[in-house]
Enzyme design. Sequence first.
Site, PDB file in Angstrom:
ATOM      1  N   SER A 118       0.854  -1.191   0.000  1.00 44.46           N
ATOM      2  CA  SER A 118       0.000   0.000   0.000  1.00 44.46           C
ATOM      3  C   SER A 118       0.880   1.227   0.000  1.00 44.46           C
ATOM      4  CB  SER A 118      -0.901   0.003   1.238  1.00 44.46           C
ATOM      5  OG  SER A 118      -1.780   1.111   1.216  1.00 44.46           O
ATOM      6  N   HIS A 135      -2.292   7.243  -4.794  1.00 44.93           N
ATOM      7  CA  HIS A 135      -2.494   6.125  -3.878  1.00 44.93           C
ATOM      8  C   HIS A 135      -2.536   4.851  -4.711  1.00 44.93           C
ATOM      9  CE1 HIS A 135      -5.607   3.200  -2.467  1.00 44.93           C
ATOM     10  NE2 HIS A 135      -4.809   3.192  -1.419  1.00 44.93           N
ATOM     11  N   ASN A 194      -2.638   0.246  -4.158  1.00 46.03           N
ATOM     12  CA  ASN A 194      -2.670  -0.902  -3.263  1.00 46.03           C
ATOM     13  C   ASN A 194      -2.865  -2.157  -4.098  1.00 46.03           C
ATOM     14  OD1 ASN A 194      -4.816  -2.836  -1.653  1.00 46.03           O
ATOM     15  ND2 ASN A 194      -3.241  -2.011  -0.300  1.00 46.03           N
ATOM     16  N   ARG A 233      -3.142  -6.450  -3.256  1.00 44.95           N
ATOM     17  CA  ARG A 233      -3.210  -7.349  -2.111  1.00 44.95           C
ATOM     18  C   ARG A 233      -3.736  -8.731  -2.498  1.00 44.95           C
ATOM     19  NH1 ARG A 233      -6.932  -3.388  -2.205  1.00 44.95           N
ATOM     20  NH2 ARG A 233      -9.129  -3.992  -2.253  1.00 44.95           N
ATOM     21  N   GLY A 253      -3.740  -4.066  13.362  1.00 44.89           N
ATOM     22  CA  GLY A 253      -2.575  -3.721  12.557  1.00 44.89           C
ATOM     23  C   GLY A 253      -1.744  -2.639  13.228  1.00 44.89           C
ATOM     24  N   ARG A 254      -0.615  -2.352  12.622  1.00 43.27           N
ATOM     25  CA  ARG A 254       0.287  -1.349  13.185  1.00 43.27           C
ATOM     26  C   ARG A 254      -0.251   0.044  12.857  1.00 43.27           C
ATOM     27  NH1 ARG A 254       5.173   1.326  11.454  1.00 43.27           N
ATOM     28  NH2 ARG A 254       6.585   1.678  13.225  1.00 43.27           N
ATOM     29  N   SER A 290       1.619   2.455  10.537  1.00 37.55           N
ATOM     30  CA  SER A 290       1.577   2.069   9.127  1.00 37.55           C
ATOM     31  C   SER A 290       0.212   2.352   8.517  1.00 37.55           C
ATOM     32  CB  SER A 290       1.917   0.583   8.983  1.00 37.55           C
ATOM     33  OG  SER A 290       3.206   0.310   9.491  1.00 37.55           O
TER      34      SER A 290
END
Length: 302
Positions: A88, A102, A104, A106, A259-260, A263
């Site tokens: 991402s 942007h 992404n 996945r 999630g983090r 990030s």
Amino acid sequence: MKDKFLTYIQNLQNQITSKLEEVDGIAKFREDIWERPEGGGGQTRVIENGNVIEKGGVNISAVHGKLPEAMQKMFNVGEADFFACGLSLVIHPKSPMVPTVHANWRYFEMYDDAGNVINSWFGGGQDLTPYYLFEEDATHFHQTCKTACDKHNPEFYPKFKKQCDTYFWNAHRNEARGIGGLFFDYCKATEEMTMENWFNFVSEVGNSFLEAYVPILEKRKDLPFTEAQKTWQEIRRGRYVEFNLVHDKGTLFGLKTNGRIESILMSLPPHVQWVYDHHPEPNSEEEKLIKVLENPIEWIED
């Protein structure tokens, strides 16, 4: 497939960060390697305060474990194990003449109790958020997306372009976040498309990213701009933030799967304004952008 795609996005992360550092000329990406307590982790790369890039991130993650309850409800399944990996990125340039971008890409798998894959799919896309509208830039970005799609199926570009316009829509503002690009999700195996076919398509789109964005970045980065134009950029960035925090599925997934946080929220720009009841001047370049955002158009003629 999961190992193959993870290797692909690791290589793509290197390619993209190297090229963006080259274009910026000063700033370098800082890398954080992190682990998720429930399983997996990732590599976050963030660039800040550059000559061209005010803030950007190019992150990869590969997480696994028990599917959180919120995700069970989203996918309408019971308890299951999952694996998800992806790249991402968000780039916020310093100049208001350069669009934010942007992207992404996945891949997701779910397993039964015996560890067998019971479901898998690809998703992703790339989209452009300009502050000042240069039609030739929008056309270049969309043409690059279409060229990548057409190598696999001529129906992909119009379908995924429309899905992008629909997805990146700030419903509470009744306007698009930007001028779109591609958005696809839940790309599963069918009679026409194997998972290998989907991998080839998604990697084609991923490989097209630098070609889609860097020429625009290089063309616009040295254009002069005023303080008023910088203010406009920051007002429009507010709409970007609103979309990410109110509507974005990726942000939701990251928050729901523990999630983090650094990030997940690296996509937010460093300088933003919310001006009460702001409207651009009639017949201005700013209003020209708004009219396109309120009524997405076709940038490529068939």
